[in-house]
Design an enzyme around this catalytic site. Structure first.
Site, mmCIF file in Angstrom:
data_model
loop_
_atom_site.group_PDB
_atom_site.id
_atom_site.type_symbol
_atom_site.label_atom_id
_atom_site.label_comp_id
_atom_site.label_asym_id
_atom_site.label_seq_id
_atom_site.Cartn_x
_atom_site.Cartn_y
_atom_site.Cartn_z
ATOM 1 N N LYS A 1 48.926 36.399 37.670
ATOM 2 C CA LYS A 1 48.305 37.028 38.836
ATOM 3 C C LYS A 1 47.533 38.293 38.471
ATOM 4 O O LYS A 1 46.857 38.868 39.315
ATOM 5 C CB LYS A 1 49.365 37.349 39.886
ATOM 6 C CG LYS A 1 50.127 36.125 40.386
ATOM 7 C CD LYS A 1 49.194 35.104 41.038
ATOM 8 C CE LYS A 1 49.989 33.946 41.612
ATOM 9 N NZ LYS A 1 49.113 32.939 42.284
ATOM 10 N N GLU B 1 40.692 28.045 43.019
ATOM 11 C CA GLU B 1 39.663 27.450 43.869
ATOM 12 C C GLU B 1 39.114 28.486 44.837
ATOM 13 O O GLU B 1 38.181 28.201 45.587
ATOM 14 C CB GLU B 1 40.234 26.273 44.658
ATOM 15 C CG GLU B 1 40.557 25.045 43.821
ATOM 16 C CD GLU B 1 41.069 23.894 44.661
ATOM 17 O OE1 GLU B 1 41.763 24.152 45.675
ATOM 18 O OE2 GLU B 1 40.779 22.737 44.309
ATOM 19 N N LYS C 1 41.096 39.294 38.579
ATOM 20 C CA LYS C 1 41.562 38.312 37.598
ATOM 21 C C LYS C 1 40.394 37.827 36.742
ATOM 22 O O LYS C 1 40.517 37.687 35.523
ATOM 23 C CB LYS C 1 42.224 37.123 38.297
ATOM 24 C CG LYS C 1 43.401 37.469 39.164
ATOM 25 C CD LYS C 1 43.820 36.249 39.969
ATOM 26 C CE LYS C 1 44.764 36.634 41.091
ATOM 27 N NZ LYS C 1 45.021 35.517 42.012
#
Length: 217
Positions: A14, A165, A74
């Site tokens: 994460k 996604e 990220k």
């Protein structure tokens, strides 16, 4: 290799440590893994866009906006990010390229083998194009086979990964000029070494029990 241990200890990252980079020799192994991923009828309806520099990752992060803004750090902090693209169509040019490569690689020991492969592959393409009418979805499923292989391969190499996604696909497609290349984005995978602020690292994995997921005949 203990694949059960890899499966039970792997965590989706994460947060990434921007100072930890994947050595190019190690990432080269992941490129080989992606190139050799399995696909139905060896259709390979994919293309992989790799971002490693800060500038390249910034281009991808620009598509993590609005409800997807949580993914931008990220993308920026990962060592490498791979965009999984799928073809807009399984056209004749692609089918011909597959056959040419298979012939070059020695897949047709007998002269008639090429024609058999051509007819068989065309039948499956027509099944999904004309009968089931799910060709785009079918091609995307093949890309996700490669994505799964990448996640496990990264874990086997001691790397962390985060599949995503959550990005504005039309925005990313426009940024990368994918439509002009007959492609569209489906997913991203950020790769690197998790950061100290990764809240998911210490949490236990949670999966449904064996008896809920398996039926032994």
């Amino acid at each position: 290799m203990d694949i059960a241990k890899i499966a039970t200890t792997r965590r989706t990252a994460k947060a990434f440590d921007p100072a930890r980079k994947i050595p190019e020799a190690v990432f080269a192994q992941l490129r080989v893994l992606l190139r050799h991923a399995p696909s139905s009828i060896n259709s390979q309806p994919w293309h992989f866009v790799v971002a490693a520099s800060d500038a390249a990752k910034a281009r991808l992060a620009a598509a993590a906006v609005g409800p997807y803004a949580y993914n931008a750090p990220k993308i920026r902090n990962a060592s490498h990010v791979v965009v999984f693209c799928v073809r807009a169509d399984m056209d004749e040019a692609h089918l011909a390229a597959l056959l040419a490569q298979e012939r070059k690689d020695g897949r047709f020991p007998l002269a008639e083998d090429l024609e058999k492969q051509k007819k068989s592959r065309a039948a499956y393409v027509e099944l999904h194009r004309g009968v089931r009418r799910d060709l785009p979805h079918w091609m995307e499923k093949q890309a996700y086979l490669a994505l799964g292989a990448l996640l496990f391969g990264a874990a086997a190499l001691g790397l962390d990964a985060c599949p995503m996604e959550g990005f504005d696909a039309p925005l990313l497609d426009a940024e990368l000029g994918l439509a002009a290349r007959g492609l569209r984005s489906a997913a991203m995978v950020a790769l690197g070494v998790r950061g100290a602020d990764d809240w998911n690292a210490a949490l236990p994995k949670s999966r449904l029990p064996d008896e809920a997921l398996f039926t032994d005949l």
